[in-house]
Design a protein around this motif. Sequence first.
Motif, mmCIF file in Angstrom:
data_model
loop_
_atom_site.group_PDB
_atom_site.id
_atom_site.type_symbol
_atom_site.label_atom_id
_atom_site.label_comp_id
_atom_site.label_asym_id
_atom_site.label_seq_id
_atom_site.Cartn_x
_atom_site.Cartn_y
_atom_site.Cartn_z
ATOM 1 N N VAL A 213 0.833 -1.205 0.000
ATOM 2 C CA VAL A 213 0.000 0.000 0.000
ATOM 3 C C VAL A 213 0.869 1.258 0.000
ATOM 4 N N ALA A 214 1.857 1.313 0.901
ATOM 5 C CA ALA A 214 2.718 2.491 0.984
ATOM 6 C C ALA A 214 3.521 2.687 -0.300
ATOM 7 N N ARG A 215 3.996 1.596 -0.866
ATOM 8 C CA ARG A 215 4.744 1.693 -2.137
ATOM 9 C C ARG A 215 3.842 2.268 -3.235
ATOM 10 N N HIS A 216 2.591 1.839 -3.272
ATOM 11 C CA HIS A 216 1.655 2.348 -4.268
ATOM 12 C C HIS A 216 1.388 3.842 -4.056
ATOM 13 N N LEU A 217 1.162 4.235 -2.800
ATOM 14 C CA LEU A 217 0.890 5.639 -2.502
ATOM 15 C C LEU A 217 2.089 6.524 -2.833
ATOM 16 N N ALA A 218 3.292 6.040 -2.511
ATOM 17 C CA ALA A 218 4.502 6.834 -2.699
ATOM 18 C C ALA A 218 5.032 6.775 -4.125
ATOM 19 N N GLY A 219 4.571 5.800 -4.903
ATOM 20 C CA GLY A 219 5.075 5.659 -6.262
ATOM 21 C C GLY A 219 6.441 5.008 -6.320
ATOM 22 N N GLY A 220 6.846 4.321 -5.258
ATOM 23 C CA GLY A 220 8.135 3.650 -5.213
ATOM 24 C C GLY A 220 8.449 3.209 -3.801
ATOM 25 N N PRO A 221 9.630 2.623 -3.562
ATOM 26 C CA PRO A 221 10.006 2.149 -2.229
ATOM 27 C C PRO A 221 10.033 3.300 -1.220
ATOM 28 N N THR A 222 9.668 3.002 0.009
ATOM 29 C CA THR A 222 9.676 4.019 1.064
ATOM 30 C C THR A 222 10.893 3.909 1.967
ATOM 31 N N ALA B 12 10.290 3.371 8.140
ATOM 32 C CA ALA B 12 11.038 2.172 8.517
ATOM 33 C C ALA B 12 12.277 2.577 9.304
ATOM 34 N N THR B 13 12.411 2.014 10.501
ATOM 35 C CA THR B 13 13.432 2.468 11.451
ATOM 36 C C THR B 13 14.331 1.318 11.875
ATOM 37 N N PRO B 14 15.653 1.450 11.755
ATOM 38 C CA PRO B 14 16.538 0.419 12.289
ATOM 39 C C PRO B 14 16.336 0.285 13.803
ATOM 40 N N PRO B 15 16.658 -0.859 14.385
ATOM 41 C CA PRO B 15 16.435 -1.051 15.817
ATOM 42 C C PRO B 15 17.429 -0.305 16.703
ATOM 43 N N THR B 16 18.317 0.462 16.105
ATOM 44 C CA THR B 16 19.380 1.114 16.858
ATOM 45 C C THR B 16 18.910 2.261 17.749
ATOM 46 N N ALA B 17 17.650 2.663 17.636
ATOM 47 C CA ALA B 17 17.111 3.667 18.558
ATOM 48 C C ALA B 17 16.199 3.031 19.595
ATOM 49 N N GLY B 18 15.771 1.783 19.339
ATOM 50 C CA GLY B 18 14.867 1.115 20.261
ATOM 51 C C GLY B 18 13.509 1.791 20.343
ATOM 52 N N MET B 19 13.089 2.478 19.274
ATOM 53 C CA MET B 19 11.865 3.274 19.321
ATOM 54 C C MET B 19 10.925 3.020 18.147
ATOM 55 N N GLU C 116 -0.996 12.745 9.214
ATOM 56 C CA GLU C 116 0.242 12.503 8.473
ATOM 57 C C GLU C 116 1.308 13.534 8.801
ATOM 58 N N ALA C 117 0.917 14.756 9.090
ATOM 59 C CA ALA C 117 1.896 15.779 9.471
ATOM 60 C C ALA C 117 2.585 15.398 10.777
ATOM 61 N N GLY C 118 1.795 14.944 11.752
ATOM 62 C CA GLY C 118 2.384 14.513 13.016
ATOM 63 C C GLY C 118 3.233 13.273 12.850
ATOM 64 N N MET C 119 2.790 12.354 11.998
ATOM 65 C CA MET C 119 3.546 11.122 11.757
ATOM 66 C C MET C 119 4.900 11.433 11.120
ATOM 67 N N ARG C 120 4.916 12.358 10.174
ATOM 68 C CA ARG C 120 6.189 12.735 9.540
ATOM 69 C C ARG C 120 7.164 13.280 10.579
ATOM 70 N N ARG C 121 6.675 14.126 11.469
ATOM 71 C CA ARG C 121 7.532 14.716 12.491
ATOM 72 C C ARG C 121 8.075 13.636 13.440
ATOM 73 N N ARG C 122 7.182 12.773 13.929
ATOM 74 C CA ARG C 122 7.618 11.706 14.838
ATOM 75 C C ARG C 122 8.600 10.772 14.155
ATOM 76 N N GLY C 123 8.279 10.366 12.909
ATOM 77 C CA GLY C 123 9.156 9.454 12.196
ATOM 78 C C GLY C 123 10.529 10.035 11.962
ATOM 79 N N SER C 124 10.588 11.322 11.611
ATOM 80 C CA SER C 124 11.873 11.975 11.374
ATOM 81 C C SER C 124 12.720 12.004 12.638
ATOM 82 N N GLU C 125 12.091 12.284 13.775
ATOM 83 C CA GLU C 125 12.831 12.347 15.038
ATOM 84 C C GLU C 125 13.438 10.994 15.403
ATOM 85 N N VAL C 126 12.641 9.938 15.265
ATOM 86 C CA VAL C 126 13.121 8.601 15.622
ATOM 87 C C VAL C 126 14.198 8.142 14.635
ATOM 88 N N LEU C 127 13.992 8.375 13.351
ATOM 89 C CA LEU C 127 14.968 7.974 12.340
ATOM 90 C C LEU C 127 16.297 8.689 12.531
#
Length: 255
Positions: A4-13, A166-173, A207-218
Motif C-alpha cells: 500500500v505504501a509503495r503504491h501511494l509513494a510511487g516507489g520504495p519508502t 522504517a526504522t533500524p532497531p538502533t534507537a529502540g523506538m 500525516e503531518a504529526g507522523m512525519r515529524r515523529r518518524g523523522s525524530e526517531v529515524l
Amino acid sequence: HSVVARHLAGGPTNSPTGIIGFSGRTLRRDLSPGEHRRLGPRSGLAIGPRAGALYVGFLDPVGNTAFDAPELRMSVTTEPTYIWGAMFPESTGTDSLRDLRGGALRAALLGLFRERGWAEHTLEVIARADPHSVAGFRFNAASTRAADLAPWPAGRITALGDAVHATPPTAGMGAGAAIRDAAGLLTHLSAAADGTTTLTDAVADFEAGMRRRGSEVLTLAMKTVRWILATDTTLGAAATVVSTPILAAAARLRH
C-alpha cells in the motif's frame, strides 16, 4: 515493504542502511556468574573496530509489571533473559550468513567477532544463546527528512509505522513510534467523526504529526548506524581502539 505504501509513494519508502543484524536470546541462568555481574539488569551497546557492534538488553517478564498475565509472559520468554543483537557492515561475507540457521549461524557470528579481536568473555552471551533463536535481518531505513515521509496527498488511504518511517532497531523506538502513529490516527479520525473536521483534513493532520515523529526517531537511529559504519574506516578503527578502554573504564566507574 508495504504494498500500500509503495503504491501511494510511487516507489520504495526505504532502502538498506549498509548494516546487517543478527539477534538471539540467552537465558540469564546459562551465563557464568562473572557475566551475570558484568551485564547485570541493564541494556547496553558496544562498538568495536571494523564496524562490529553488539547490543545486549535485559528482559525479566516476571519482574516486569507490564507482563502481569501468565499468557503474555509465555509468549515472550519464561524467565530472565538477555536479548542481544550483533551488527556488521553488509558484505558478500555477511550476506552469506543469512542462509545459515541455528548453531551454524551462531558459530559464524562468534567467528566474525573473534576476527575483530573481541574479548572472549564478551561473546559468552552469544556462545550460550538458544541456537533456535538466532536469526539474521537487514537494516532498512526511510529518509530522516520529514518532508520525504508519506510523500502523497492526504486522502482516504494512508499508512503508518514502518510502512512510512522504517526504522533500524538502533534507537529502540520503532515499535513505539508505530503505536504513537496509531493513537494519533485514532484522535484525528475521532475529530472527523464528530464533524469538527473533514476526513481529508483529519488524515492530513495525522500525516503531518507522523512525519515529524518518524523523522525524530529515524534521526536518532541513523546516528548509531553511521557511528558503527564509521569504525570500518582506517581512522575510525584507530579511534575506536584508543577510545574503547577509556569508555569502558568510565562505564565501570558509573556502576
